[in-house]
Design a protein around this motif. Structure first.
Motif, PDB file in Angstrom:
ATOM      1  N   GLN A  81      -6.385 -25.041   7.615  1.00  0.00           N
ATOM      2  CA  GLN A  81      -7.577 -25.675   8.151  1.00  0.00           C
ATOM      3  C   GLN A  81      -8.247 -24.702   9.122  1.00  0.00           C
ATOM      4  OE1 GLN A  81      -8.818 -28.609   7.239  1.00  0.00           O
ATOM      5  NE2 GLN A  81      -7.122 -29.034   5.827  1.00  0.00           N
ATOM      6  N   PRO A  82      -9.529 -24.884   9.405  1.00  0.00           N
ATOM      7  CA  PRO A  82     -10.177 -24.017  10.392  1.00  0.00           C
ATOM      8  C   PRO A  82      -9.433 -24.020  11.730  1.00  0.00           C
ATOM      9  CG  PRO A  82     -11.827 -25.273   9.192  1.00  0.00           C
ATOM     10  CD  PRO A  82     -10.491 -25.802   8.747  1.00  0.00           C
ATOM     11  N   LYS A  83      -9.418 -22.878  12.381  1.00  0.00           N
ATOM     12  CA  LYS A  83      -8.756 -22.602  13.659  1.00  0.00           C
ATOM     13  C   LYS A  83      -7.255 -22.333  13.523  1.00  0.00           C
ATOM     14  CE  LYS A  83     -12.044 -25.220  16.481  1.00  0.00           C
ATOM     15  NZ  LYS A  83     -12.208 -26.253  17.540  1.00  0.00           N
ATOM     16  N   ASP A  84      -6.715 -22.354  12.306  1.00  0.00           N
ATOM     17  CA  ASP A  84      -5.307 -21.997  12.117  1.00  0.00           C
ATOM     18  C   ASP A  84      -5.137 -20.491  12.319  1.00  0.00           C
ATOM     19  OD1 ASP A  84      -4.507 -24.549  11.572  1.00  0.00           O
ATOM     20  OD2 ASP A  84      -4.450 -24.303   9.394  1.00  0.00           O
ATOM     21  N   GLU A  85      -4.066 -20.111  13.019  1.00  0.00           N
ATOM     22  CA  GLU A  85      -3.722 -18.698  13.170  1.00  0.00           C
ATOM     23  C   GLU A  85      -2.905 -18.271  11.954  1.00  0.00           C
ATOM     24  OE1 GLU A  85      -4.629 -16.673  15.546  1.00  0.00           O
ATOM     25  OE2 GLU A  85      -5.440 -18.035  17.062  1.00  0.00           O
ATOM     26  N   VAL A  86      -3.320 -17.189  11.287  1.00  0.00           N
ATOM     27  CA  VAL A  86      -2.676 -16.785  10.040  1.00  0.00           C
ATOM     28  C   VAL A  86      -2.377 -15.285  10.066  1.00  0.00           C
ATOM     29  CG1 VAL A  86      -3.709 -18.617   8.652  1.00  0.00           C
ATOM     30  CG2 VAL A  86      -4.916 -16.436   8.913  1.00  0.00           C
ATOM     31  N   VAL A  87      -1.479 -14.879   9.158  1.00  0.00           N
ATOM     32  CA  VAL A  87      -1.138 -13.477   8.985  1.00  0.00           C
ATOM     33  C   VAL A  87      -0.769 -13.267   7.521  1.00  0.00           C
ATOM     34  CG1 VAL A  87       1.271 -13.881   9.613  1.00  0.00           C
ATOM     35  CG2 VAL A  87       0.344 -11.572   9.799  1.00  0.00           C
ATOM     36  N   GLY A  88      -1.035 -12.083   7.004  1.00  0.00           N
ATOM     37  CA  GLY A  88      -0.717 -11.826   5.606  1.00  0.00           C
ATOM     38  C   GLY A  88      -1.024 -10.400   5.210  1.00  0.00           C
ATOM     39  N   ILE A  89      -0.688 -10.068   3.965  1.00  0.00           N
ATOM     40  CA  ILE A  89      -0.944  -8.738   3.409  1.00  0.00           C
ATOM     41  C   ILE A  89      -1.946  -8.881   2.266  1.00  0.00           C
ATOM     42  CG2 ILE A  89       0.070  -6.710   2.300  1.00  0.00           C
ATOM     43  CD1 ILE A  89       2.720  -7.419   3.600  1.00  0.00           C
ATOM     44  N   LEU A  90      -3.068  -8.200   2.372  1.00  0.00           N
ATOM     45  CA  LEU A  90      -4.083  -8.267   1.328  1.00  0.00           C
ATOM     46  C   LEU A  90      -3.551  -7.630   0.048  1.00  0.00           C
ATOM     47  CD1 LEU A  90      -7.289  -7.268   3.352  1.00  0.00           C
ATOM     48  CD2 LEU A  90      -6.313  -9.539   2.983  1.00  0.00           C
ATOM     49  N   PRO A  91      -3.867  -8.180  -1.118  1.00  0.00           N
ATOM     50  CA  PRO A  91      -3.392  -7.604  -2.379  1.00  0.00           C
ATOM     51  C   PRO A  91      -4.004  -6.236  -2.647  1.00  0.00           C
ATOM     52  CG  PRO A  91      -4.935  -9.404  -2.773  1.00  0.00           C
ATOM     53  CD  PRO A  91      -4.645  -9.418  -1.312  1.00  0.00           C
ATOM     54  N   LEU A  92      -3.379  -5.507  -3.575  1.00  0.00           N
ATOM     55  CA  LEU A  92      -3.838  -4.155  -3.893  1.00  0.00           C
ATOM     56  C   LEU A  92      -5.284  -4.132  -4.377  1.00  0.00           C
ATOM     57  CD1 LEU A  92      -0.840  -2.414  -5.708  1.00  0.00           C
ATOM     58  CD2 LEU A  92      -1.919  -1.712  -3.568  1.00  0.00           C
ATOM     59  N   ASP A  93      -5.691  -5.157  -5.121  1.00  0.00           N
ATOM     60  CA  ASP A  93      -7.034  -5.169  -5.691  1.00  0.00           C
ATOM     61  C   ASP A  93      -8.049  -5.874  -4.799  1.00  0.00           C
ATOM     62  OD1 ASP A  93      -6.047  -7.703  -5.962  1.00  0.00           O
ATOM     63  OD2 ASP A  93      -6.553  -7.928  -8.081  1.00  0.00           O
ATOM     64  N   SER A  94      -7.708  -6.059  -3.542  1.00  0.00           N
ATOM     65  CA  SER A  94      -8.644  -6.710  -2.625  1.00  0.00           C
ATOM     66  C   SER A  94      -9.899  -5.864  -2.444  1.00  0.00           C
ATOM     67  CB  SER A  94      -7.976  -6.941  -1.264  1.00  0.00           C
ATOM     68  OG  SER A  94      -8.911  -7.418  -0.319  1.00  0.00           O
ATOM     69  N   LEU A  95     -11.051  -6.519  -2.384  1.00  0.00           N
ATOM     70  CA  LEU A  95     -12.311  -5.820  -2.186  1.00  0.00           C
ATOM     71  C   LEU A  95     -12.661  -5.677  -0.713  1.00  0.00           C
ATOM     72  CD1 LEU A  95     -14.438  -7.528  -4.997  1.00  0.00           C
ATOM     73  CD2 LEU A  95     -13.169  -5.378  -5.104  1.00  0.00           C
ATOM     74  N   CYS A  96     -11.914  -6.375   0.146  1.00  0.00           N
ATOM     75  CA  CYS A  96     -12.185  -6.372   1.580  1.00  0.00           C
ATOM     76  C   CYS A  96     -11.291  -5.377   2.299  1.00  0.00           C
ATOM     77  CB  CYS A  96     -11.972  -7.758   2.180  1.00  0.00           C
ATOM     78  SG  CYS A  96     -13.127  -9.019   1.625  1.00  0.00           S
ATOM     79  N   SER A  97     -11.847  -4.695   3.267  1.00  0.00           N
ATOM     80  CA  SER A  97     -11.051  -3.890   4.186  1.00  0.00           C
ATOM     81  C   SER A  97     -10.567  -4.790   5.315  1.00  0.00           C
ATOM     82  CB  SER A  97     -11.893  -2.748   4.751  1.00  0.00           C
ATOM     83  OG  SER A  97     -11.279  -2.177   5.887  1.00  0.00           O
ATOM     84  N   GLY A  98      -9.296  -4.634   5.675  1.00  0.00           N
ATOM     85  CA  GLY A  98      -8.751  -5.450   6.751  1.00  0.00           C
ATOM     86  C   GLY A  98      -9.355  -5.155   8.099  1.00  0.00           C
ATOM     87  N   LEU A  99     -10.114  -4.075   8.197  1.00  0.00           N
ATOM     88  CA  LEU A  99     -10.750  -3.718   9.459  1.00  0.00           C
ATOM     89  C   LEU A  99     -12.150  -4.311   9.597  1.00  0.00           C
ATOM     90  CD1 LEU A  99      -9.597  -0.035   9.904  1.00  0.00           C
ATOM     91  CD2 LEU A  99      -8.895  -2.015  11.203  1.00  0.00           C
ATOM     92  N   CYS A 100     -12.554  -5.145   8.639  1.00  0.00           N
ATOM     93  CA  CYS A 100     -13.795  -5.899   8.792  1.00  0.00           C
ATOM     94  C   CYS A 100     -13.587  -7.025   9.806  1.00  0.00           C
ATOM     95  CB  CYS A 100     -14.235  -6.484   7.459  1.00  0.00           C
ATOM     96  SG  CYS A 100     -14.701  -5.262   6.222  1.00  0.00           S
TER      97      CYS A 100
END
Length: 348
Positions: A81-100
């Protein structure tokens, strides 16, 4: 919105890292979560692996270990839900940079982050924690009472292996590449419980100061260790800190397992014969397999949750490192790409 990307052109000796403008789609996917990134871990980009799995793009997003807060969820999202604190590893084919500043990611690669675990600590440790968990439980099949040898024990990955193995009741041996690393490993103690050393014996391998095979056999009464976890080995006789592959096989016990990160390992017939006589095995550690295949997605999420829980309770503790600002990301990433042992975390 800007992100960090890797550009590797043919003929270039080293990849280049650039800051590139990027945008998010207006409509969020059904099972996607929009996350405001608070911290992002940086690790070397394996361009060869990307090519092998068929991911060919001019710009490869950099920064995949992310921690942040949920801003918006898709219509079919059930985990967050919105405001949840999350953590994870983006998949290899992700189009997003984690530094965005803001990224869109599938809900099935994220887990909740406990309040007492900082975002920077989670992002800096998650990748090596998953690698250690995979090496010990998935590949080595560890059990209480086993003996484990961790090569390069003071690296981030080696440290995670040592702490997780000690927590599970294993006797741990580790190698050190310098006097400073040896002192660090000898002083390791658990955060909770009996304050005994986490490493039963630290074996120095620098300046020819120790014969690794003799030291391991001496420590195990000539029986050998149940598992060896390396971060690279020496294929031929060379003057390096890395142990020779034949020595590793020789120090395995009957039924032992060698978990290797060496992608191009070559075994000669005598080495294979020795493995056969010991009924031992070699297992290749590729931590990316969890995000490249959805066959065991539930098991992967279980690993993520368990690693995060052990971080929050102090079972897994990374070496202290300063969070770097975003404007230094390019320089930091160039250093990491050259020094494969090194990792860093960027705070946004």
């Amino acid at each position: 919105m800007k992100g960090l990307f890797c550009r590797a052109e043919e003929g270039e000796a080293e990849p280049k890292f650039i800051i590139q403008e990027t945008t998010l789609p207006e409509v969020l996917g059904s099972h996607q979560v929009r996350v405001q990134v608070k911290a992002c871990g940086l690790s070397p980009v394996d361009l060869k692996l990307l090519r092998d799995v068929g991911i060919q793009t001019d710009l490869v997003p950099v920064g995949r270990e992310v921690a942040g807060v949920v801003l918006q969820v898709g219509p079919k999202v059930t985990f967050f839900q919105p405001k949840d604190e999350v953590v994870g590893i983006l998949p290899l084919d992700s189009l997003c940079s984690g530094l965005c500043e803001v990224i869109d990611v599938d809900e099935c690669v994220l887990v909740r982050r406990p309040e007492k675990l900082s975002a920077t600590c989670a992002a800096a440790t998650l990748r090596d924690g998953v690698r250690a968990y995979t090496a010990l439980h998935t590949h080595a099949g560890i059990a209480a009472g086993h003996t484990l040898l961790v090569l390069d024990g003071s690296s981030n990955f080696g440290l995670m292996c040592i702490q997780l193995a000690s927590y599970c009741g294993l006797k741990v041996l580790a190698t050190s590449n310098s006097a400073e690393e040896q002192a660090f490993l000898e002083q390791l103690r658990p955060a909770v419980g009996v304050q005994e050393p986490l490493v039963a014996r630290v074996i120095p391998v620098y300046n020819g100061s120790s014969d690794l095979l003799s030291a391991v056999l001496e420590e195990t009464g000539g029986l050998g260790v149940d598992a060896v976890i390396d971060s690279g080995v020496c294929l031929f006789i060379e003057e390096k800190l890395l142990p020779h592959k034949h020595d590793i096989i020789s120090m395995l016990s009957a039924g032992g397992t060698w978990v290797t990160s060496h992608q191009d390992l070559q075994l000669d017939p005598p080495d294979c014969r020795l493995l056969f006589l010991k009924s031992a095995s070699v297992s290749f550690l590729n931590p990316e397999v969890w995000t490249t295949s959805s066959a065991q997605q539930g098991r992967y999420l279980h690993i993520l949750k368990d690693v995060i829980e052990k971080m929050s309770t102090g079972v897994l503790r990374p070496r202290p490192q300063e969070a770097m600002p975003l404007y230094e990301a390019v320089v930091v990433m160039e250093t990491i790409q050259r020094q494969l042992r090194k990792t860093a975390v960027i705070q946004l």
